[in-house]
Design a protein around this motif. Structure first.
Motif, PDB file in Angstrom:
ATOM      1  N   ARG A  10       6.724  24.918  -0.731  1.00 32.33           N
ATOM      2  CA  ARG A  10       5.312  24.576  -0.853  1.00 32.33           C
ATOM      3  C   ARG A  10       4.778  24.761  -2.260  1.00 32.33           C
ATOM      4  NH1 ARG A  10       2.520  28.473   3.230  1.00 32.33           N
ATOM      5  NH2 ARG A  10       3.855  29.863   2.009  1.00 32.33           N
ATOM      6  N   CYS A  11       5.607  25.197  -3.182  1.00 30.10           N
ATOM      7  CA  CYS A  11       5.154  25.444  -4.554  1.00 30.10           C
ATOM      8  C   CYS A  11       4.636  24.141  -5.173  1.00 30.10           C
ATOM      9  CB  CYS A  11       6.303  26.012  -5.398  1.00 30.10           C
ATOM     10  SG  CYS A  11       5.827  26.347  -7.114  1.00 30.10           S
ATOM     11  N   PRO A  12       3.410  24.122  -5.669  1.00 29.70           N
ATOM     12  CA  PRO A  12       2.862  22.870  -6.253  1.00 29.70           C
ATOM     13  C   PRO A  12       3.580  22.424  -7.501  1.00 29.70           C
ATOM     14  CG  PRO A  12       1.394  24.731  -6.682  1.00 29.70           C
ATOM     15  CD  PRO A  12       2.438  25.230  -5.721  1.00 29.70           C
ATOM     16  N   ALA A  13       4.344  23.309  -8.145  1.00 30.05           N
ATOM     17  CA  ALA A  13       5.038  22.929  -9.381  1.00 30.05           C
ATOM     18  C   ALA A  13       6.449  22.446  -9.117  1.00 30.05           C
ATOM     19  CB  ALA A  13       5.071  24.127 -10.338  1.00 30.05           C
ATOM     20  N   ARG A  14       6.775  22.210  -7.862  1.00 28.31           N
ATOM     21  CA  ARG A  14       8.164  21.892  -7.521  1.00 28.31           C
ATOM     22  C   ARG A  14       8.636  20.594  -8.181  1.00 28.31           C
ATOM     23  NH1 ARG A  14      11.572  23.887  -3.845  1.00 28.31           N
ATOM     24  NH2 ARG A  14      13.261  22.562  -3.086  1.00 28.31           N
ATOM     25  N   ASN A  15       7.768  19.569  -8.232  1.00 27.33           N
ATOM     26  CA  ASN A  15       8.133  18.259  -8.796  1.00 27.33           C
ATOM     27  C   ASN A  15       7.357  17.947 -10.073  1.00 27.33           C
ATOM     28  OD1 ASN A  15       9.948  17.666  -6.673  1.00 27.33           O
ATOM     29  ND2 ASN A  15       8.235  17.055  -5.366  1.00 27.33           N
ATOM     30  N   ILE A  16       6.807  18.955 -10.712  1.00 26.79           N
ATOM     31  CA  ILE A  16       6.016  18.757 -11.936  1.00 26.79           C
ATOM     32  C   ILE A  16       6.916  18.963 -13.156  1.00 26.79           C
ATOM     33  CG2 ILE A  16       4.016  19.526 -13.244  1.00 26.79           C
ATOM     34  CD1 ILE A  16       3.374  18.102 -10.647  1.00 26.79           C
ATOM     35  N   VAL A  17       6.750  18.087 -14.153  1.00 28.26           N
ATOM     36  CA  VAL A  17       7.524  18.179 -15.391  1.00 28.26           C
ATOM     37  C   VAL A  17       6.731  19.000 -16.398  1.00 28.26           C
ATOM     38  CG1 VAL A  17       8.603  16.906 -17.272  1.00 28.26           C
ATOM     39  CG2 VAL A  17       8.591  15.949 -14.964  1.00 28.26           C
ATOM     40  N   ARG A  77       0.834  -1.198   0.000  1.00 31.49           N
ATOM     41  CA  ARG A  77       0.000   0.000   0.000  1.00 31.49           C
ATOM     42  C   ARG A  77       0.876   1.258   0.000  1.00 31.49           C
ATOM     43  NH1 ARG A  77      -5.240  -0.823   0.668  1.00 31.49           N
ATOM     44  NH2 ARG A  77      -5.961  -2.870   1.381  1.00 31.49           N
ATOM     45  N   GLN A  78       0.288   2.322  -0.534  1.00 34.54           N
ATOM     46  CA  GLN A  78       0.990   3.598  -0.574  1.00 34.54           C
ATOM     47  C   GLN A  78       1.017   4.198   0.819  1.00 34.54           C
ATOM     48  OE1 GLN A  78      -0.661   6.274  -3.448  1.00 34.54           O
ATOM     49  NE2 GLN A  78       0.893   7.844  -3.134  1.00 34.54           N
ATOM     50  N   LYS A  79       2.202   4.591   1.253  1.00 31.56           N
ATOM     51  CA  LYS A  79       2.373   5.120   2.595  1.00 31.56           C
ATOM     52  C   LYS A  79       1.844   6.544   2.668  1.00 31.56           C
ATOM     53  CE  LYS A  79       6.557   2.356   3.259  1.00 31.56           C
ATOM     54  NZ  LYS A  79       8.003   2.385   3.555  1.00 31.56           N
ATOM     55  N   ASP A  80       1.534   6.976   3.903  1.00 30.83           N
ATOM     56  CA  ASP A  80       1.057   8.344   4.120  1.00 30.83           C
ATOM     57  C   ASP A  80       2.149   9.325   3.744  1.00 30.83           C
ATOM     58  OD1 ASP A  80      -1.270   7.249   5.019  1.00 30.83           O
ATOM     59  OD2 ASP A  80      -0.741   7.394   7.148  1.00 30.83           O
ATOM     60  N   GLY A  81       1.801  10.280   2.900  1.00 28.96           N
ATOM     61  CA  GLY A  81       2.759  11.285   2.476  1.00 28.96           C
ATOM     62  C   GLY A  81       3.698  10.840   1.376  1.00 28.96           C
ATOM     63  N   LEU A  83      -3.334  13.501 -10.947  1.00 28.64           N
ATOM     64  CA  LEU A  83      -4.292  13.625  -9.841  1.00 28.64           C
ATOM     65  C   LEU A  83      -3.598  14.045  -8.547  1.00 28.64           C
ATOM     66  CD1 LEU A  83      -6.576  10.517 -10.479  1.00 28.64           C
ATOM     67  CD2 LEU A  83      -7.097  12.922 -10.919  1.00 28.64           C
ATOM     68  N   GLU A  84      -2.393  13.536  -8.320  1.00 26.57           N
ATOM     69  CA  GLU A  84      -1.644  13.912  -7.128  1.00 26.57           C
ATOM     70  C   GLU A  84      -1.302  15.401  -7.157  1.00 26.57           C
ATOM     71  OE1 GLU A  84       1.865  11.735  -4.757  1.00 26.57           O
ATOM     72  OE2 GLU A  84       2.455  12.537  -6.711  1.00 26.57           O
ATOM     73  N   SER A  85      -0.905  15.912  -8.326  1.00 27.78           N
ATOM     74  CA  SER A  85      -0.595  17.333  -8.450  1.00 27.78           C
ATOM     75  C   SER A  85      -1.828  18.189  -8.209  1.00 27.78           C
ATOM     76  CB  SER A  85      -0.020  17.616  -9.841  1.00 27.78           C
ATOM     77  OG  SER A  85       0.169  18.994 -10.040  1.00 27.78           O
ATOM     78  N   ILE A  86      -2.976  17.729  -8.719  1.00 29.68           N
ATOM     79  CA  ILE A  86      -4.213  18.486  -8.519  1.00 29.68           C
ATOM     80  C   ILE A  86      -4.591  18.528  -7.040  1.00 29.68           C
ATOM     81  CG2 ILE A  86      -6.682  18.495  -9.017  1.00 29.68           C
ATOM     82  CD1 ILE A  86      -6.016  17.349 -11.763  1.00 29.68           C
ATOM     83  N   GLU A  87      -4.443  17.389  -6.359  1.00 31.21           N
ATOM     84  CA  GLU A  87      -4.767  17.347  -4.938  1.00 31.21           C
ATOM     85  C   GLU A  87      -3.874  18.283  -4.133  1.00 31.21           C
ATOM     86  OE1 GLU A  87      -4.541  13.349  -3.682  1.00 31.21           O
ATOM     87  OE2 GLU A  87      -6.286  12.662  -4.830  1.00 31.21           O
ATOM     88  N   ILE A  88      -2.592  18.350  -4.492  1.00 32.41           N
ATOM     89  CA  ILE A  88      -1.675  19.253  -3.781  1.00 32.41           C
ATOM     90  C   ILE A  88      -2.083  20.709  -3.989  1.00 32.41           C
ATOM     91  CG2 ILE A  88       0.706  20.060  -3.677  1.00 32.41           C
ATOM     92  CD1 ILE A  88       1.595  17.241  -4.357  1.00 32.41           C
ATOM     93  N   GLN A  89      -2.440  21.059  -5.222  1.00 33.50           N
ATOM     94  CA  GLN A  89      -2.846  22.432  -5.494  1.00 33.50           C
ATOM     95  C   GLN A  89      -4.133  22.789  -4.751  1.00 33.50           C
ATOM     96  OE1 GLN A  89      -2.657  23.674  -9.655  1.00 33.50           O
ATOM     97  NE2 GLN A  89      -1.449  21.859 -10.111  1.00 33.50           N
TER      98      GLN A  89
END
Length: 530
Positions: free
Chosen positions: A152-159, A2-6, A75-81
Motif C-alpha cells: 500500500r506504500c504510495p511511493a511503490r511506483n513513483i520514480v 476510456r481509462q478503466k477502473d483501477g 495527480l494520480e500519485s497525489i490521489e493515492i496518497q
C-alpha cells in the motif's frame, strides 16, 4: 478509449500509444507523424482519462504530450496518497483508542517494570506489523502507518527525481546529496561499452534491460535493411556495438536474412551503462546494413531479453547517419532544375466559348502546412512551377495526396478545366499490339521515365490554365501537370516523335521495352534509345 477502473495512468497511455500505432500515421514523415500522434493522444486523454482534475488543467492551458503525461502521473500519485491518509484517519477514529500523555511524576518510574528500567535494550516491541509500523518509519515514503515492504506504500511506483530509481520519494532518497548515480535510468537510452576483462558472466535475476529503454520516442529510429530485411534501429552514439534482441533475430531468420558470418556465443563481454552485470549474448552475426544509398558490413550481437534494436556509433558514422565536426550542421542546397525534353513544347487548346472558372482555396491541414510549403519551394527551384504574375482567369484548388514514403504529392483539381479542354485524340497503343510484337527476342530491358509528364515543357501561352491557389499565393505550372485530361495523349505523342524509327522498341507512356535476338543487338538498340 476510456481509462478503466483501477487502471494506472501510465498503463492507460501505453494502451493509447498502441492504438495510435494502428491509425496509419506511418505513411507520413517523422515530423508530421509526431504532430498527428500528439493531437490524437491529447484528445484521447481529455476524453477518456479518469481524473477530472487532469482534464480541467489540460483544457485550461495548452500543454505538450510530455507535460500531460508527467502531470497525470503526479495527480494520480497525489490521489493515492490522499486516499491512504483518509483511510488511516478512519482506522484511528473507528477502531483504536487515543491515550493522553502527561508528564511523569516523581515516583512514576516505579510503575515501569524493573527489567525494563535496568536494561532498556531488553524492551521487546510488538511483533505484529501494525504495531511494528508505529515504531519505525517507512524508508520509501516517510509515513508511520506501514513498513517499507507494504504494497500500500504510495511511493511503490513513483520514480525518484534525484536518483531516478523507482520505489521512493525524493525526500526519502538515501542517495540524495551523494555523487553516486543509479545503476539504471528509465528515461535514457543505455550505451553499451566493451569490457576487456575476462571475468565470467554474473548470473542475475533482474528483469530490467540495462543497454536500452524504449519509452515510445521514435525520433532517433531509422528504418534500415539488415541482410535484405527491413528493421527499425535506434541510433545510439554512445554505444560501441550493434544489438539485436533475440525476438527480432527470430523474425529475421524467418524472413530469410542474408548474413556473411554467424557465430554462437561471443568472447566479448558487453555491459550496460553504469552497470556491472554483463549482457547475456546468445551469438553474433555479420550482415550488410543499408540506409538509403549507403551500405556497410556490420557485426550485430544477439541479446537475450532485449527491448530495442540498437545501431552503434561506429556503424552509424560509416553509414553517414552521425557526423562529428564543425561542419556537421552545414547544409548545402543541391537541388537543381528538373530535366526536360529539349526543343519540345506542348499546347493546351481550350474551347473559346467556355467561361473561365475561379475556384476558392482549399485549406491544407495545419500539420501538413510546413511540408506543403517546402514542397512548393522545391518545385520552384526545380523550375517546375512559377509564381503567377498579373490577373488570372482559370484558377484551380490545390490537392495534397500522401505518398507511400510520407512525403506530400502536389496535385491540382482540374475537373473544371478539363471540361473546357479540346483533346487532340492522339491514338493510344493497345495492349494486344504489344503482346503480338514482343516475344521474338531473347534479351529484354525495361526503362521507366521518372516524373514523365513533368519532363514535357508547356508553351508559355498554355500555362495560365494550370494556375492554382495556395496560402502562399498563386502559382502556375511550366511543365505538363498531372490530372490534365489531355496529358497522356500529349506525352504519348511526344514519345512517338522521339522513339520513331527505333527497332525492337515498344513504349506506352513512360514505360519503354527493348528486345533483341542477341546480346549485341540488344545493347545496340538500348544505346540508341538512351
Amino acid at each position: 478509449m476510456r481509462q478503466k477502473d483501477g487502471e494506472r495512468f501510465a498503463d492507460f497511455m501505453l494502451r493509447l500509444r498502441q492504438q495510435a500505432s494502428d491509425c496509419g500515421f506511418d505513411k507520413y514523415s517523422n515530423e508530421i507523424r509526431e504532430v498527428l500522434t500528439d493531437i490524437f493522444l491529447t484528445d484521447a486523454v481529455v476524453e477518456g482519462c479518469a481524473s477530472v482534475e487532469l482534464r480541467r488543467r489540460i483544457l485550461q492551458q495548452d500543454r505538450s504530450l510530455a507535460e500531460i503525461e508527467s502531470l497525470g502521473v503526479a495527480l494520480e500519485s497525489i490521489e493515492i496518497q490522499v486516499k491512504n491518509l483518509n483511510g488511516s484517519a478512519k482506522d484511528v477514529t473507528n477502531g483504536q483508542q487515543a491515550f493522553k500523555i502527561t508528564a511523569a511524576s516523581k515516583g512514576g518510574h516505579d510503575k515501569i517494570p524493573q527489567n525494563t528500567r535496568r536494561n532498556p535494550r531488553k524492551f521487546n516491541h510488538p511483533r505484529d506489523p501494525q504495531s511494528f509500523s508505529k515504531v519505525y518509519r517507512c524508508y520509501n515514503c516517510g509515513r508511520r502507518d506501514h513498513i517499507s515492504t507494504d504494497r500500500r506504500c504510495p511511493a511503490r511506483n513513483i520514480v525518484c527525481h534525484g536518483c531516478k530509481v523507482t520505489g521512493h520519494f525524493e525526500s526519502c532518497c538515501r542517495l540524495r546529496g551523494s555523487k553516486k548515480k543509479s545503476s539504471f535510468d528509465k528515461d535514457r537510452v543505455r550505451a553499451v561499452e566493451e569490457d576487456k576483462a575476462a571475468d565470467p558472466p554474473v548470473q542475475h535475476n533482474s528483469e530490467k534491460t540495462y543497454y536500452a529503454f524504449y519509452s515510445g520516442n521514435d525520433t532517433n529510429v531509422l528504418s534500415c535493411e539488415v541482410g535484405g530485411v527491413k528493421v527499425d534501429l535506434l541510433v545510439d552514439s554512445g554505444s560501441d556495438a550493434n544489438l539485436i534482441p533475440d525476438t527480432v533475430w527470430e523474425n529475421l531468420k524467418q524472413a530469410k536474412i542474408t548474413v556473411r558470418q554467424c557465430t554462437k556465443g561471443s568472447a566479448r563481454i558487453l555491459k550496460g551503462y553504469a552497470s556491472d552485470s554483463p549482457l547475456p549474448i546468445l551469438g553474433t552475426f555479420v550482415a550488410d546494413v543499408k540506409v538509403g544509398n549507403k551500405s556497410t558490413a556490420a557485426e550485430f550481437y544477439v541479446v537475450k531479453g532485449g527491448q530495442r534494436s540498437l545501431l552503434g556509433d561506429r556503424t552509424s558514422k560509416e553509414l553517414g547517419i552521425l557526423k562529428v565536426g564543425l561542419d556537421a550542421y552545414h547544409v548545402t542546397n543541391d537541388v537543381k532544375a528538373f530535366s526536360k525534353i529539349k526543343d519540345i513544347q506542348v499546347h493546351i487548346h481550350m474551347d473559346p466559348n467556355s467561361k473561365p472558372v475561379f475556384q476558392p482555396i482549399r485549406r491544407v491541414p495545419i500539420p501538413l502546412e510546413d511540408a506543403v510549403n517546402r514542397k512548393l519551394e522545391q518545385l520552384l527551384i526545380k523550375d517546375i512551377i512559377e509564381v503567377k504574375q498579373g490577373p488570372a482567369s482559370w484558377v484551380s484548388p490545390l490537392v495534397v495526396v500522401g505518398k507511400h514514403n510520407g512525403e506530400p504529392r502536389i496535385c491540382l483539381d482540374l475537373r473544371r478545366v478539363n471540361e473546357a479542354v479540346l483533346r487532340e485524340r492522339h491514338p493510344m497503343p493497345v495492349v494486344d499490339e504489344y503482346i503480338a510484337r514482343l516475344g521474338k527476342g531473347r534479351f529484354w530491358s525495361k526503362l521507366d521515365i521518372k516524373d514523365a509528364f513533368l519532363q514535357v515543357e508547356l508553351a508559355p501561352e498554355s500555362r495560365d490554365v494550370t494556375v492554382f491557389i495556395t496560402n502562399k499565393g498563386l502559382f502556375r505550372f511550366k511543365r505538363l501537370p498531372f490530372g490534365l485530361v489531355t496529358a497522356p495523349e500529349l506525352f504519348q505523342k511526344v514519345m512517338d516523335q522521339i522513339l520513331a524509327g527505333c527497332e525492337g522498341t515498344c513504349w506506352y507512356l513512360d514505360d519503354v521495352m527493348i528486345e533483341g535476338s542477341s546480346r549485341e543487338e540488344h545493347d545496340e538498340r538500348l544505346k540508341e534509345v538512351r
